[in-house]
Design a protein around this motif. Sequence first.
Motif, PDB file in Angstrom:
ATOM      1  N   VAL A  44       0.893  -1.154   0.000  1.00  0.00           N
ATOM      2  CA  VAL A  44       0.000   0.000   0.000  1.00  0.00           C
ATOM      3  C   VAL A  44       0.938   1.212   0.000  1.00  0.00           C
ATOM      4  O   VAL A  44       1.952   1.205   0.695  1.00  0.00           O
ATOM      5  N   ARG A  45       0.629   2.186  -0.851  1.00  0.00           N
ATOM      6  CA  ARG A  45       1.536   3.332  -0.964  1.00  0.00           C
ATOM      7  C   ARG A  45       0.737   4.538  -1.442  1.00  0.00           C
ATOM      8  O   ARG A  45      -0.435   4.422  -1.802  1.00  0.00           O
ATOM      9  N   GLY A  46       1.403   5.707  -1.422  1.00  0.00           N
ATOM     10  CA  GLY A  46       0.690   6.950  -1.709  1.00  0.00           C
ATOM     11  C   GLY A  46       0.318   7.571  -0.367  1.00  0.00           C
ATOM     12  O   GLY A  46      -0.229   6.885   0.506  1.00  0.00           O
ATOM     13  N   ALA A  47       0.610   8.867  -0.231  1.00  0.00           N
ATOM     14  CA  ALA A  47       0.507   9.510   1.089  1.00  0.00           C
ATOM     15  C   ALA A  47      -0.847   9.307   1.788  1.00  0.00           C
ATOM     16  O   ALA A  47      -0.897   8.828   2.931  1.00  0.00           O
ATOM     17  N   PRO A  48      -1.986   9.637   1.131  1.00  0.00           N
ATOM     18  CA  PRO A  48      -3.257   9.475   1.857  1.00  0.00           C
ATOM     19  C   PRO A  48      -3.569   8.012   2.195  1.00  0.00           C
ATOM     20  O   PRO A  48      -4.061   7.706   3.287  1.00  0.00           O
ATOM     21  N   THR A  87       7.522   3.445   9.831  1.00  0.00           N
ATOM     22  CA  THR A  87       7.545   2.713   8.559  1.00  0.00           C
ATOM     23  C   THR A  87       8.149   3.525   7.419  1.00  0.00           C
ATOM     24  O   THR A  87       9.012   3.043   6.695  1.00  0.00           O
ATOM     25  N   ARG A  88       7.660   4.765   7.248  1.00  0.00           N
ATOM     26  CA  ARG A  88       8.146   5.595   6.137  1.00  0.00           C
ATOM     27  C   ARG A  88       8.191   7.047   6.631  1.00  0.00           C
ATOM     28  O   ARG A  88       7.233   7.520   7.240  1.00  0.00           O
ATOM     29  N   PRO A  89       9.280   7.765   6.335  1.00  0.00           N
ATOM     30  CA  PRO A  89       9.448   9.093   6.958  1.00  0.00           C
ATOM     31  C   PRO A  89       8.890  10.307   6.219  1.00  0.00           C
ATOM     32  O   PRO A  89       8.734  11.368   6.821  1.00  0.00           O
ATOM     33  N   ALA A 235       1.453  14.974  -3.818  1.00  0.00           N
ATOM     34  CA  ALA A 235       2.485  15.419  -2.874  1.00  0.00           C
ATOM     35  C   ALA A 235       2.513  14.489  -1.674  1.00  0.00           C
ATOM     36  O   ALA A 235       1.499  13.888  -1.317  1.00  0.00           O
ATOM     37  N   ASP A 236       3.689  14.385  -1.081  1.00  0.00           N
ATOM     38  CA  ASP A 236       3.844  13.612   0.164  1.00  0.00           C
ATOM     39  C   ASP A 236       3.933  14.525   1.379  1.00  0.00           C
ATOM     40  O   ASP A 236       3.589  14.122   2.487  1.00  0.00           O
ATOM     41  N   ARG A 237       4.445  15.727   1.162  1.00  0.00           N
ATOM     42  CA  ARG A 237       4.467  16.717   2.245  1.00  0.00           C
ATOM     43  C   ARG A 237       4.692  18.098   1.638  1.00  0.00           C
ATOM     44  O   ARG A 237       5.555  18.278   0.776  1.00  0.00           O
ATOM     45  N   ALA A 245       7.437  18.029  -1.322  1.00  0.00           N
ATOM     46  CA  ALA A 245       8.113  16.731  -1.494  1.00  0.00           C
ATOM     47  C   ALA A 245       7.150  15.796  -2.201  1.00  0.00           C
ATOM     48  O   ALA A 245       5.986  15.675  -1.821  1.00  0.00           O
ATOM     49  N   ASN A 246       7.638  15.174  -3.250  1.00  0.00           N
ATOM     50  CA  ASN A 246       6.838  14.161  -3.963  1.00  0.00           C
ATOM     51  C   ASN A 246       7.817  13.151  -4.553  1.00  0.00           C
ATOM     52  O   ASN A 246       9.044  13.261  -4.375  1.00  0.00           O
ATOM     53  N   LYS A 247       7.293  12.174  -5.237  1.00  0.00           N
ATOM     54  CA  LYS A 247       8.101  11.087  -5.806  1.00  0.00           C
ATOM     55  C   LYS A 247       9.322  11.599  -6.552  1.00  0.00           C
ATOM     56  O   LYS A 247       9.240  12.600  -7.268  1.00  0.00           O
ATOM     57  N   ILE A 248      10.433  10.904  -6.371  1.00  0.00           N
ATOM     58  CA  ILE A 248      11.675  11.271  -7.048  1.00  0.00           C
ATOM     59  C   ILE A 248      11.413  11.468  -8.556  1.00  0.00           C
ATOM     60  O   ILE A 248      10.745  10.636  -9.180  1.00  0.00           O
TER      61      ILE A 248
HETATM   62  O1  MRU Z   1       6.596   5.770  -2.718  1.00  0.00           O
HETATM   63  P1  MRU Z   1       5.150   6.033  -2.965  1.00  0.00           P
HETATM   64  O2  MRU Z   1       4.588   5.205  -4.087  1.00  0.00           O
HETATM   65  O3  MRU Z   1       4.326   5.950  -1.693  1.00  0.00           O
HETATM   66  O4  MRU Z   1       5.110   7.549  -3.446  1.00  0.00           O
HETATM   67  C1  MRU Z   1       3.873   8.112  -3.788  1.00  0.00           C
HETATM   68  C2  MRU Z   1       3.961   9.498  -4.271  1.00  0.00           C
HETATM   69  O5  MRU Z   1       5.002  10.114  -4.296  1.00  0.00           O
HETATM   70  C3  MRU Z   1       2.676  10.170  -4.628  1.00  0.00           C
HETATM   71  O6  MRU Z   1       2.846  11.047  -5.694  1.00  0.00           O
HETATM   72  C4  MRU Z   1       2.173  10.950  -3.413  1.00  0.00           C
HETATM   73  O7  MRU Z   1       2.103  10.131  -2.288  1.00  0.00           O
HETATM   74  C5  MRU Z   1       0.860  11.576  -3.646  1.00  0.00           C
HETATM   75  S1  MRU Z   1      -0.432  10.392  -3.606  1.00  0.00           S
HETATM   76  C6  MRU Z   1      -1.932  11.126  -3.688  1.00  0.00           C
END
Ligand code: MRU
Length: 343
Positions: A44-48, A87-89, A235-237, A245-248
């Motif tokens: 499971v991944r993605g900030a929300p 788990t993830r920072p 975005a992640d933050r 901050a978002n995905k590389i």
């Molecule tokens: O490493 P991930 O797959 O969790 O990274 C996800 C992202 O970077 C998404 O763009 C971000 O969480 C926004 S999701 C609505």
Amino acid sequence: MIPTVEWKEGVIRLLDQSQLPGHTELLECKDVEAVTSAIQGLKVRGAPAIGVTAAMGVALGAQSVFETDVPTFEQKVLAICDQLAATRPTAVNLFWAIARMKGVVRKNRDCPVSEIQARLVQEALAIQREDIVTCKAMGQKGAYLIKDGHNVLTHCNAGALATAGYGTALGVVRAASEQGKKVHVFVNETRPVLQGARLTAWELMEDGIPVTLITDSMAGAVMQQGKIDLCVVGADRIAANGDVANKIGTYAVAVLAKAHHIPFYVAAPSSTIDVSTPSGSAIPIEERPGHEVTTINGEAWIAPKGVAVFNPAFDVTPAEYITGIITERGLVTPDRIAETFKG
Ligand code: MRU
């Protein structure tokens, strides 16, 4: 579409995103260890979505704390929160959701443990419901930015899979498409974990939204050829000064967009905005194992064994490259993030 994360009679059921698009497998998490490893292993991944899953993880863990003494129960639940928070920072939604769960325990100290356990489940389900409502609101507020016939570029997966449903960046695309506009999406494959190729392309195809997959290194040429009208990413933050901050690879897309005078939007719920972090340089960036870069799916080697690898999972796009941030409250320019979302 199959829900990303579900609470089913005291078990968390996740759509295992590490198997997509080849296999649609559901993963049942029956304890906090399983939830922890699912988040770390990008099942499971993605900030929300990470936030929703962690909240359910707290509720799940609390159900296995067989204590009638409230202070001891609270201590054990806080230890569960710490485990999930480690788990993830980078994605702040994780810490935001865990803080909400801690608040439930704190506010209900005078209740019996069984009541607190029930309220923790209710809170996790509320976080899940609110996330869908928020994504749809973001879609409604941002859809006007996409005109009929537009070509949109996105990076990573900020869709239904990255949330409890509907998505942030892809929520905006979805809303525009639901309004009857013709929208076509160019998707960066998103090395090294390929969330763009595996997840975004799949999700858009499932929805019948036209999509073209490109490698990350093609984005500049595609922009130069005049094929992109706007970029929208998740975005992640988001820091107080509007840095994101978002995905590389997101930063490179933003710089390219600016060079080609293409608007670059970020779509994110207020739970991704962290005004306690002053700027992007203070955002912790997760580093992930080298095998994500040296192999495909941990199997086929595409680099010499033993090579040194640097694998930051996220980057920071400075506010100056961002045209606007689409939130559930509407479009905000990065310089107005702190005043709009303070407190
Ligand atoms: O490493 P991930 O797959 O969790 O990274 C996800 C992202 O970077 C998404 O763009 C971000 O969480 C926004 S999701 C609505």
